[in-house]
Design an enzyme around this catalytic site. Structure first.
Site, mmCIF file in Angstrom:
data_model
loop_
_atom_site.group_PDB
_atom_site.id
_atom_site.type_symbol
_atom_site.label_atom_id
_atom_site.label_comp_id
_atom_site.label_asym_id
_atom_site.label_seq_id
_atom_site.Cartn_x
_atom_site.Cartn_y
_atom_site.Cartn_z
ATOM 1 N N ASP A 7 0.846 -1.190 0.000
ATOM 2 C CA ASP A 7 0.000 0.000 0.000
ATOM 3 C C ASP A 7 0.888 1.248 0.000
ATOM 4 O OD1 ASP A 7 -2.030 1.826 0.294
ATOM 5 O OD2 ASP A 7 -2.532 1.296 2.350
ATOM 6 N N ASP A 109 -3.532 2.475 -5.638
ATOM 7 C CA ASP A 109 -2.397 2.632 -4.732
ATOM 8 C C ASP A 109 -2.096 1.394 -3.903
ATOM 9 O OD1 ASP A 109 -4.830 3.031 -3.401
ATOM 10 O OD2 ASP A 109 -3.873 4.145 -1.787
ATOM 11 N N GLU A 110 -2.748 0.266 -4.169
ATOM 12 C CA GLU A 110 -2.462 -0.929 -3.378
ATOM 13 C C GLU A 110 -2.673 -2.208 -4.176
ATOM 14 O OE1 GLU A 110 -5.223 -1.655 -0.085
ATOM 15 O OE2 GLU A 110 -6.472 -0.025 -0.878
#
Length: 415
Positions: A7, A109-110
């Site tokens: 993350d 984003d992860e």
């Protein structure tokens, strides 16, 4: 199973900071009160993410820029750069793909990484996770948290324990010590409504939830109560699924404008810019669309939409724009337009494409042209090549966000 959850820390801010430092900016905006937010003059004055120093002022994601500046007058605000964010997301994915081919891009984003078949990760998962974290920081300029667990739930919860730039484990034997003391709201899939109901019956921590009676939980939260009871006990049997194996239900693109669109020509031009972005995404996914819908919101905040099911499947910018333009012609009420979006659905892969009798050389030419444009944009930037209608004008030739498919931009799954 061995799972890593990777993350990016305060992704929008971290990615913007890394880009600014690379360009010679003198300060790291992650170390000062700063935020990524839209311009209030363009009706986007919402905090998207903030730095740790900004958080100390009580600034929250989702609040208005006006409120944030009341709390911290010296707050430095930077606009979102969605093209940059997609590039950073792709760069992170490429690093991860060197360690495992089984990666689920959970949001921009992860990612979840199935490390079960990685001998090095099995022998020393913390060492490998630390190596990945340091490589991303050294090579890409931003930091990540990596959570490690026997399933996706434990990996994700591990990554949330302490930020930024950390590696955490959450093994089955660590759950009572690391997970159970946390407030129940910290558990994945426990939203505000569920938290309130749990508090009303004396369930305040994840440990309280883990030890609660399942039948009782089902009586107050239905099947969701059983799900979060499993999660509180670290139980999750979902697999890390390659994104190519996820059925993309649809993709969309939209924008709220800094000024009202008052003529059909204005609407067409902005619509084409939205189509440029969404059609490029469609082709990147290797998909064709069978249904198109367009939504308009007037300056009086009245919204309406039209959709059409296509005879065949399309993925070229010109075809998508023509269909969307017809929908605008059908529904526009000759009133100023404040916001507009386009959505593509009924998606299928090229291998199952069914062409109509009228498809032929024109389509082949359009597809070849789009492939060439996509290649140039991938190499030299989104706006390195654009249509002549945008030349010497004020309209951005490629507009909107970068939320591909079912990815959620920040923070993953929403209830």
């Amino acid at each position: 199973m061995l799972v890593f959850h990777v993350d990016a820390n305060s992704a929008y801010l971290g990615w913007t900071a890394a880009a600014l430092l690379e360009r010679g900016y003198k300060k790291d905006i992650r170390e000062i009160p700063s935020a990524i937010a839209g311009d209030p003059e363009s009706r986007h004055g919402i905090i998207l993410t903030k730095s740790i120093p900004a958080k100390s002022y009580g600034i929250k994601t989702g609040e208005s820029l006006f409120e944030a500046r009341r709390k911290c007058p010296e707050l430095e605000v930077y606009p979102p750069d969605y093209d940059l964010y997609l590039l950073c997301s792709e760069a992170m994915y490429k690093v991860l793909s060197e360690y495992t081919p089984v990666i689920q891009r959970y949001s921009v984003d992860e990612c979840f990484c199935d490390m079960t078949l990685s001998r090095g990760a099995r022998d020393n998962p913390v060492k490998v996770a630390t190596e990945i974290k340091e490589r991303i920081k050294r090579e890409l300029g931003f930091t990540v948290n990596i959570g490690i667990g026997r399933n996706k739930l434990c990996a994700k919860m591990a990554g949330e324990l302490k930020k930024p730039d950390m590696v955490h484990t959450l093994w089955p034997e660590e759950i009572p010590e690391k997970l159970w003391p946390l407030p129940v709201r910290e558990l994945f899939m426990v939203g505000h409504a569920s938290e309130k109901k749990l508090h009303n019956v004396g369930i305040n921590t994840i440990g309280d939830l883990a030890k609660a009676n399942r039948i009782f939980l089902k009586s107050i939260l239905k099947s969701h109560g059983l799900l979060i009871h499993d999660y509180a006990n670290g139980i999750d049997d979902s697999k890390v699924i390659l994104n190519d194996d996820i059925v993309q239900k649809g993709i969309g693109n939209g924008l709220t404008y800094a000024y009202d669109l008052e003529t059909k020509e204005d609407i067409y031009r902005e619509l084409l810019a939205l189509c440029e972005r969404v059609s490029g995404r469609l082709r990147r996914l290797g998909r064709y669309a069978g249904r198109i819908s367009v939504y308009l919101r007037s300056s009086t905040l009245c919204g309406y939409s039209h959709q059409v099911k296509l005879y065949g499947k399309i993925n070229t910018t010109s075809e998508i724009f023509k269909a969307a333009r017809r929908l605008v012609d059908e529904m526009w009420k000759k009133e100023p337009v404040r916001a507009m979006s386009i959505s593509l659905s009924d998606l299928s892969g090229g291998d199952s494409l069914q062409l109509s009798l009228f498809d032929g050389k024109d389509r082949e030419k359009e597809e070849a042209l789009d492939r060439a444009v996509d290649t140039i944009r991938d190499r030299y930037g989104t706006r390195s090549i654009f249509r002549g209608i945008f030349a010497n004008g004020s309209v951005d030739p490629v507009q909107g966000g970068v939320n591909d498919g079912n990815y959620i931009m920040m923070g993953g799954y929403k209830q």
